[in-house]
Design an enzyme around this catalytic site. Structure first.
Site, PDB file in Angstrom:
ATOM      1  N   HIS A 156       0.860  -1.184   0.000  1.00  0.00           N
ATOM      2  CA  HIS A 156       0.000   0.000   0.000  1.00  0.00           C
ATOM      3  C   HIS A 156       0.893   1.229   0.000  1.00  0.00           C
ATOM      4  O   HIS A 156       1.737   1.398   0.874  1.00  0.00           O
ATOM      5  CB  HIS A 156      -0.926   0.022   1.215  1.00  0.00           C
ATOM      6  CG  HIS A 156      -1.893   1.176   1.188  1.00  0.00           C
ATOM      7  ND1 HIS A 156      -3.157   1.078   0.647  1.00  0.00           N
ATOM      8  CD2 HIS A 156      -1.762   2.462   1.614  1.00  0.00           C
ATOM      9  CE1 HIS A 156      -3.768   2.238   0.754  1.00  0.00           C
ATOM     10  NE2 HIS A 156      -2.939   3.103   1.332  1.00  0.00           N
ATOM     11  N   CYS A 157       0.700   2.090  -0.978  1.00  0.00           N
ATOM     12  CA  CYS A 157       1.543   3.266  -1.144  1.00  0.00           C
ATOM     13  C   CYS A 157       0.762   4.508  -0.729  1.00  0.00           C
ATOM     14  O   CYS A 157      -0.268   4.830  -1.337  1.00  0.00           O
ATOM     15  CB  CYS A 157       2.005   3.394  -2.595  1.00  0.00           C
ATOM     16  SG  CYS A 157       3.085   4.815  -2.898  1.00  0.00           S
ATOM     17  N   ILE A 158       1.249   5.189   0.304  1.00  0.00           N
ATOM     18  CA  ILE A 158       0.539   6.381   0.770  1.00  0.00           C
ATOM     19  C   ILE A 158       0.682   7.534  -0.214  1.00  0.00           C
ATOM     20  O   ILE A 158      -0.136   8.467  -0.210  1.00  0.00           O
ATOM     21  CB  ILE A 158       1.039   6.808   2.162  1.00  0.00           C
ATOM     22  CG1 ILE A 158       2.537   7.124   2.120  1.00  0.00           C
ATOM     23  CG2 ILE A 158       0.760   5.725   3.189  1.00  0.00           C
ATOM     24  CD1 ILE A 158       3.067   7.698   3.414  1.00  0.00           C
ATOM     25  N   ASN A 162      -3.492   4.432  -2.519  1.00  0.00           N
ATOM     26  CA  ASN A 162      -4.038   3.247  -3.161  1.00  0.00           C
ATOM     27  C   ASN A 162      -3.072   2.090  -2.946  1.00  0.00           C
ATOM     28  O   ASN A 162      -1.892   2.280  -2.650  1.00  0.00           O
ATOM     29  CB  ASN A 162      -4.229   3.491  -4.654  1.00  0.00           C
ATOM     30  CG  ASN A 162      -5.223   2.537  -5.285  1.00  0.00           C
ATOM     31  OD1 ASN A 162      -5.752   1.640  -4.622  1.00  0.00           O
ATOM     32  ND2 ASN A 162      -5.486   2.710  -6.565  1.00  0.00           N
TER      33      ASN A 162
END
Length: 377
Positions: A156-158, A162
């Site tokens: 999960h990439c802040i 997403n």
């Protein structure tokens, strides 16, 4: 006191993600102001410098590509498990026949161990998520931030608010690549302006505010370029081995990674086969229709490591023995003989796969998988 689910607190990271989008827009605006408005724009309009034209041309091309890729990652769903999804049942025509064991080592397995091994082997490719209350396809993992299962989840990439999964991994890789190239170009493009200023040249045109913008932009882009270089190298390695970030530990435990189909096919599993679209955040309709991995439900595996056609009892034997031979110093598995075709077995259809377990020189133990059965000899 009620049990507190700390994983639900991870959903608060989504709020931080929306702030990161604004931060991304601010960094892009600062870079545009420093490179185009202050450093090279005036030089192009006043002296018509070919170098200024080249730098500004590359700057805008990379800016368009990285912004396009960024919003494709943000706006495209990484892939969700369909509601009430169930794996396709194996065909029932391959009931396990009597298994002969000339050296009856398997008879030493306790019933509870056999049952556990069978349960483990049956869930090796698919699983069940207790939080989503739904079955999970292979390579699917639950995201504590998004509160759902993501197909072929990488992380999960802040920065993009997403998850990165099967259906947007290509966009994420292109975003990393173009951002690295853009930040590197920005650093190099700002070097002449900084040199002129610090050398005390009288013909520099930097105001105090312009100098502050150029210095801040140079420092930020240098930091991003160095950090992104590590991420680009890491993800290229993962891409060429058909591995995700969450599968790294699992791959280390495996002798051969079952999803590693070779560098070319691994690359096509993510970028497709249409070479004209490799550098664009797009997929052709043919690739979406013909490459199951892009949909995130099914993934091809190595033919010599594909145990999906084995019956559950044969899988339980194989699973138990592989685990035992890795942890037990008494036995060492030197060879596993796997049939490339599970139908009629002949000697020229048997593949040999060597397993190296270090310096152990224990008695030879071979496993023969033939006609969807597993026997120890």
């Amino acid at each position: 006191m009620d049990h507190i689910n700390f994983f639900k607190l991870c959903s608060a990271l989504r709020v931080l993600g929306y702030f990161m989008i604004l931060l991304f827009a601010a960094i892009v605006a600062l870079s545009y102001y420093a490179v185009v408005i202050i450093a090279w724009g005036p030089l192009l309009f006043h002296s018509h410098s070919p170098l200024a034209f080249l730098i500004l041309f590359l700057f805008h091309i990379l800016l368009i590509l990285l912004t396009w890729s960024y919003f494709m990652v943000v706006l495209n769903d990484p892939g969700s498990v369909p509601h009430n999804w169930r794996p396709l049942p194996l065909s029932r025509h391959h009931d396990l026949e009597a298994v002969t064991t000339p050296i009856s080592l398997y008879s030493q397995v306790a019933p509870e161990s056999e049952a556990a091994a069978e349960a483990s082997s049956s869930s090796s490719s698919t699983g069940y998520c207790t939080r989503c209350q739904n079955a999970k396809p292979p390579r699917c993992h639950h995201c504590s931030v998004c509160q759902r299962c993501v197909l072929k989840m990488d992380h999960h990439c802040i920065w993009v608010v997403n998850c990165v999964g099967a259906r947007n991994y290509k966009y994420f890789l292109l975003f990393l690549l173009y951002t690295f190239l853009e930040t590197t170009l920005d650093c190099l493009a700002l070097v002449p302006s900084l040199i002129r200023f610090f050398s005390g040249a009288r013909n520099h045109s930097l105001s105090p505010g312009g100098f502050a913008a150029v210095c801040l932009d140079a420092v930020l882009n240098l930091a991003f370029a160095l950090s992104l270089l590590c991420f680009v190298v890491m993800h290229i390695s993962l891409l060429l081995s058909n591995t995700t970030s969450v599968e790294v530990y699992e791959k280390k435990k495996a002798v051969r990674w079952r999803y590693d189909l070779g560098r070319k096919k691994n690359f096509e599993q993510v970028f497709g086969t249409n070479k004209a679209l490799w550098l664009l955040p797009l997929f052709s309709k043919e690739d979406l229709d013909n490459i199951p991995a892009l949909r995130g439900i099914e993934f091809p595996t190595r033919p010599d490591l594909d145990f999906s056609n084995l019956t559950s009892k044969a899988q339980s034997k194989l699973s138990w023995w592989c685990d035992s031979l890795k942890t037990n110093n008494v036995w060492t598995c030197n060879f596993i003989r796997l049939s490339s075709l599970w139908g009629k077995i002949s000697s020229n259809r048997i593949n040999m796969l060597r397993l190296d377990y270090g310096r152990s020189c224990s008695p030879l133990c071979c496993m023969v998988l033939s006609d969807r059965s597993c026997s120890i000899i």
